[in-house]
Design an enzyme around this catalytic site. Structure first.
Site, mmCIF file in Angstrom:
data_model
loop_
_atom_site.group_PDB
_atom_site.id
_atom_site.type_symbol
_atom_site.label_atom_id
_atom_site.label_comp_id
_atom_site.label_asym_id
_atom_site.label_seq_id
_atom_site.Cartn_x
_atom_site.Cartn_y
_atom_site.Cartn_z
ATOM 1 N N SER A 41 0.820 -1.211 0.000
ATOM 2 C CA SER A 41 0.000 0.000 0.000
ATOM 3 C C SER A 41 0.852 1.259 0.000
ATOM 4 C CB SER A 41 -0.917 0.007 1.227
ATOM 5 O OG SER A 41 -0.154 -0.118 2.418
ATOM 6 N N HIS A 91 -2.604 -3.041 -5.735
ATOM 7 C CA HIS A 91 -3.016 -2.649 -4.390
ATOM 8 C C HIS A 91 -4.535 -2.686 -4.257
ATOM 9 C CE1 HIS A 91 -3.576 0.684 -1.186
ATOM 10 N NE2 HIS A 91 -3.564 -0.515 -0.634
ATOM 11 N N GLU A 131 -5.491 -0.140 -7.124
ATOM 12 C CA GLU A 131 -4.434 0.682 -7.699
ATOM 13 C C GLU A 131 -3.449 -0.242 -8.427
ATOM 14 O OE1 GLU A 131 -3.789 4.606 -4.974
ATOM 15 O OE2 GLU A 131 -3.049 2.738 -4.134
ATOM 16 N N ASN A 134 -3.431 6.212 -0.322
ATOM 17 C CA ASN A 134 -2.800 6.401 0.988
ATOM 18 C C ASN A 134 -1.974 7.676 1.079
ATOM 19 O OD1 ASN A 134 -3.935 4.224 2.283
ATOM 20 N ND2 ASN A 134 -2.360 2.802 1.618
#
Length: 291
Positions: free
Chosen positions: A119, A140, A152, A190
């Site tokens: 991540s 991800h 992702e 993130n």
């Protein structure tokens, strides 16, 4: 490259979720973990989550048994030898991930693709720990995997186009939506989400608001479905800290400095829901704020 047989390394929350959606999409899945207790719980958890989806009419009830039959578990990387793709979903620790990739070298086909569910960590750097950086990619998945729509997709500097296209096809087949992200620390989601959580911890640390008032303010004032401290507990405070450290070290900007209170909670072993204590105490009938 046609991908039909997939290995998933890590039978934690992310690995079981990834195995869950892959099996429902018709893939043959081997779920690997060194922790045999985690493996013993994994298929039961996957079945429970599939039953919950069937109850809500998200999937057909008669899809559950065939999907579960497509998943088998192992504690040996040798059982991944016939896989077309192996997805690493271990803890968010670069040294652990690199060790897994090094151990995989002699255990999988020369043609197999390797993906990481990291991540935050550089896909290019992780790829360099493998013997196939051209066939390495970041996938991800969001948590919880069965419910979240986004994946992702992150190319390392060496990732070739056939690997990228194979990754996009997997995302499409499991019914998710791909968002392409450049290989920068923490990617897109993130990079935006974790600094917000970290700032919420600073607001708590500085006494601006309590756990309850901070979460209430963001739920009702910003229309978030979950308060940032409640979300941090769900993600895992150790994971939150790890991502903030990656951002701080990778971008060399003081705005990403992890809040000392977040560090203290992790040092105490109060990691959130998985340890029953974080910004909330989950040991009773209902969560109670710890500050």
């Amino acid at each position: 490259m046609a991908v039909e047989k997939i290995g998933v390394i890590g039978a934690g929350q992310m690995g079981t979720g990834i195995a869950h959606v892959l099996a429902l999409a018709g893939y043959d899945v081997v779920l690997d973990d060194i922790n045999k207790e985690a493996l013993a719980k994994a298929t039961g958890l996957i079945e429970k989550n599939m039953q919950r989806q069937a109850t809500k009419n998200i999937i057909a009830a008669d899809a559950i048994a065939p999907a579960l039959a497509r998943i088998r578990t192992t504690a040996s990387l040798d059982d991944l030898r016939d896989r077309d793709l192996v997805i690493e979903a271990a803890t968010e620790d670069e040294a652990i991930k690199k060790k897994i990739f090094q151990d995989l070298r002699s255990r999988i086909s020369d043609k197999a693709i390797v993906a990481t569910n990291t991540s935050s960590i550089s896909v290019t750097r992780l790829a360099a720990a493998t013997d196939r950086p051209e066939n390495f990619i970041g996938l991800h998945f969001m948590n919880p995997v069965p419910l979240m729509q986004l994946v992702e997709v992150i190319r390392g500097i060496a990732t070739n186009d056939s690997t990228f296209q194979a990754a996009l096809e997997i995302v499409r087949r499991v019914g998710k939506t791909a968002a392409y992200a450049e290989d920068f620390p923490a990617f897109i989601v993130n990079r935006i989400l974790l600094p917000m959580i970290n700032e919420a911890v600073y607001v708590l640390y500085e006494g601006v608001g309590s756990v309850e008032s901070i979460d209430k303010a963001m739920r009702l004032g910003a229309y978030h479905p979950m308060g940032p401290l409640q979300l941090a507990d769900f993600i895992g405070l150790d994971t939150c800290l790890s991502i903030m450290q990656v951002l701080h070290e990778g971008l060399s900007d003081s705005k990403y400095r992890p809040c000392p209170l977040l560090v203290k909670y992790v040092e105490a072993g109060w990691l959130g829901r998985k340890t029953k204590r974080g910004f909330y105490d989950y040991r009773g009938d209902k969560p109670v704020p710890t500050r």
